[in-house]
Design an enzyme around this catalytic site. Structure first.
Site, PDB file in Angstrom:
ATOM      1  N   TYR A  82       0.828  -1.199   0.000  1.00 52.19           N
ATOM      2  CA  TYR A  82       0.000   0.000   0.000  1.00 52.19           C
ATOM      3  C   TYR A  82       0.859   1.244   0.000  1.00 52.19           C
ATOM      4  O   TYR A  82       2.077   1.175   0.208  1.00 52.19           O
ATOM      5  CB  TYR A  82      -0.944  -0.001   1.216  1.00 52.19           C
ATOM      6  CG  TYR A  82      -0.270   0.335   2.526  1.00 52.19           C
ATOM      7  CD1 TYR A  82       0.562  -0.586   3.162  1.00 52.19           C
ATOM      8  CD2 TYR A  82      -0.441   1.575   3.134  1.00 52.19           C
ATOM      9  CE1 TYR A  82       1.191  -0.267   4.357  1.00 52.19           C
ATOM     10  CE2 TYR A  82       0.179   1.892   4.334  1.00 52.19           C
ATOM     11  CZ  TYR A  82       0.992   0.968   4.939  1.00 52.19           C
ATOM     12  OH  TYR A  82       1.617   1.279   6.113  1.00 52.19           O
ATOM     13  N   LYS A 137       6.545  -2.111   1.746  1.00 50.28           N
ATOM     14  CA  LYS A 137       5.397  -1.494   2.445  1.00 50.28           C
ATOM     15  C   LYS A 137       4.182  -2.403   2.324  1.00 50.28           C
ATOM     16  O   LYS A 137       3.266  -2.137   1.532  1.00 50.28           O
ATOM     17  CB  LYS A 137       5.139  -0.085   1.882  1.00 50.28           C
ATOM     18  CG  LYS A 137       4.294   0.794   2.798  1.00 50.28           C
ATOM     19  CD  LYS A 137       4.365   2.235   2.365  1.00 50.28           C
ATOM     20  CE  LYS A 137       3.336   3.117   3.035  1.00 50.28           C
ATOM     21  NZ  LYS A 137       3.450   3.280   4.480  1.00 50.28           N
ATOM     22  N   GLU A 180      12.615   2.664  13.842  1.00 49.41           N
ATOM     23  CA  GLU A 180      11.721   3.730  13.346  1.00 49.41           C
ATOM     24  C   GLU A 180      10.447   3.702  14.169  1.00 49.41           C
ATOM     25  O   GLU A 180      10.250   2.819  15.010  1.00 49.41           O
ATOM     26  CB  GLU A 180      11.401   3.497  11.862  1.00 49.41           C
ATOM     27  CG  GLU A 180      10.704   2.176  11.598  1.00 49.41           C
ATOM     28  CD  GLU A 180      10.412   1.903  10.121  1.00 49.41           C
ATOM     29  OE1 GLU A 180      10.329   2.850   9.340  1.00 49.41           O
ATOM     30  OE2 GLU A 180      10.234   0.719   9.785  1.00 49.41           O
ATOM     31  N   LEU A 204      11.433   1.294   6.809  1.00 47.65           N
ATOM     32  CA  LEU A 204      10.824   1.717   5.543  1.00 47.65           C
ATOM     33  C   LEU A 204      11.563   2.978   5.087  1.00 47.65           C
ATOM     34  O   LEU A 204      11.798   3.884   5.889  1.00 47.65           O
ATOM     35  CB  LEU A 204       9.342   2.034   5.750  1.00 47.65           C
ATOM     36  CG  LEU A 204       8.620   2.435   4.466  1.00 47.65           C
ATOM     37  CD1 LEU A 204       8.407   1.207   3.574  1.00 47.65           C
ATOM     38  CD2 LEU A 204       7.286   3.091   4.762  1.00 47.65           C
TER      39      LEU A 204
HETATM   40  N1  PLP Z   1       7.999   3.928   8.628  1.00 45.71           N
HETATM   41  C1  PLP Z   1       6.869   3.213   8.654  1.00 45.71           C
HETATM   42  C2  PLP Z   1       6.862   1.878   9.321  1.00 45.71           C
HETATM   43  C3  PLP Z   1       5.699   3.720   8.064  1.00 45.71           C
HETATM   44  O1  PLP Z   1       4.558   3.000   8.082  1.00 45.71           O
HETATM   45  C4  PLP Z   1       5.734   5.001   7.474  1.00 45.71           C
HETATM   46  C5  PLP Z   1       4.536   5.567   6.840  1.00 45.71           C
HETATM   47  O2  PLP Z   1       3.467   5.027   6.863  1.00 45.71           O
HETATM   48  C6  PLP Z   1       6.937   5.713   7.482  1.00 45.71           C
HETATM   49  C7  PLP Z   1       8.053   5.145   8.066  1.00 45.71           C
HETATM   50  C8  PLP Z   1       7.030   7.076   6.852  1.00 45.71           C
HETATM   51  O3  PLP Z   1       7.018   6.958   5.457  1.00 45.71           O
HETATM   52  P1  PLP Z   1       6.463   8.113   4.525  1.00 45.71           P
HETATM   53  O4  PLP Z   1       7.288   9.320   4.840  1.00 45.71           O
HETATM   54  O5  PLP Z   1       6.696   7.615   3.164  1.00 45.71           O
HETATM   55  O6  PLP Z   1       5.033   8.311   4.884  1.00 45.71           O
END
Ligand code: PLP
Length: 286
Positions: A33, A146, A179, A204
């Site tokens: 997603y 993701k 994270e 991620l």
């Molecule tokens: N890390 C995780 C586990 C996430 O689910 C998300 C966003 O949903 C992020 C980091 C931040 O990613 P982004 O800046 O692309 O929203």
């Protein structure tokens, strides 16, 4: 106004939006997603989000459900039909519907679902900042993809809520922060360096993280990609998180320790303002 969802080629009332019980997203979290922020009728970092979707799909050997250009039209149409000027658009691709069996089905059509939701307009003001708690990182070893397999993060976020915190920072076996449950983690050292964990299989690669790196470079702030411990974060000058839905959000407490002055620091404050300025340069579509 009632909400509308896109499900496999049709726009349907949100309350009637359904997928089959044998959808592999439901059975195995065999699905990926993306979430894109919408600010004043603009998608934030649309192309990088679509690039990351492409990577996630390739990693799992799932085909694009429709062409990239068609998906962009569907995202716009879903946002338009839901009259979202500020909010987010969520889209999910699963491997599709097949008789339950762990191995990949031979012939299957990927499922595509798109929803959009309005949120209050974002303010460049950082507000009072937020608290995070720390939890062991119990997720699988490919969180760079993701996927919708989000139970580790969901348990962490729930614990944070129960303790009155906004987010949970996940910590690896070596005591280093990986994270947040839905955000990337950053600190600012006493020397003024911005520190965030390097990308790899264990976090991620956040799209906001990448854009904030560029914004920091424009502001001539040094970014160092290395892991940091919970203790280092608690003793840091500042801490903050980044994501498509939280933008740059200052962190003022980690577990029971106040970070810095207990108020959003200058770096997080400036990055939030400049990030929103940078992403507002995109063409509005709504
Ligand atoms: N890390 C995780 C586990 C996430 O689910 C998300 C966003 O949903 C992020 C980091 C931040 O990613 P982004 O800046 O692309 O929203």
């Amino acid at each position: 106004m009632s909400r509308v969802a896109y499900v496999n080629g049709r726009y349907v009332p949100h309350r009637d939006a359904q997928v089959h019980v044998e959808d592999r997203g439901y059975q195995f979290a065999d699905a990926v997603y993306e979430v894109i922020g919408v600010v004043e009728g603009r998608f934030l970092d649309e192309e990088p989000h679509l690039d990351r979707l492409d990577r996630s799909l390739k990693e799992l050997r799932i085909a694009w459900p429709i062409a990239r250009a068609a998906l962009k039209l569907v995202l716009r149409e879903t946002v338009r039909r839901n009259r979202v000027r500020n909010g987010l658009v969520y889209f999910q691709v699963s491997r599709g519907v097949a008789r339950r069996d762990f191995g990949f089905p031979k012939r299957v059509r990927p499922s595509l679902v798109v929803t959009a939701r309005a949120t209050p307009p974002v303010s460049p003001d950082p507000g009072p900042g937020v608290a995070v708690i720390t939890v062991p990182d119990i997720r699988w070893k490919r969180v760079d993809i993701k996927t919708t397999g989000l139970l580790g993060g969901a348990l962490g976020k729930q614990k944070a809520r129960e303790q009155g915190a906004y987010e949970a920072w996940q910590v690896d076996d070596a005591g280093l922060v990986t994270e947040g449950t839905s955000s990337n983690a950053w600190i600012v050292t006493a020397a003024g360096e911005l520190v965030t964990r390097p990308t790899g299989n264990d976090i991620l690669a956040g799209i906001t993280r990448e854009t904030v790196k560029k914004v920091a470079a424009d502001l001539q702030l040094a970014v160092v990609e290395r892991p940091f411990s919970v203790a280092e974060a608690q003793a840091a000058r500042e801490a903050f998180m980044t994501s498509a839905t939280s933008f740059v959000t200052a962190i003022v407490k980690i577990d029971d320790k106040t970070v810095g002055t207990g108020k959003p620091g200058d770096v997080a404050r400036r990055l939030r303002v400049e990030y929103l300025r940078a992403v507002s340069a995109a063409e509005p579509f709504a």
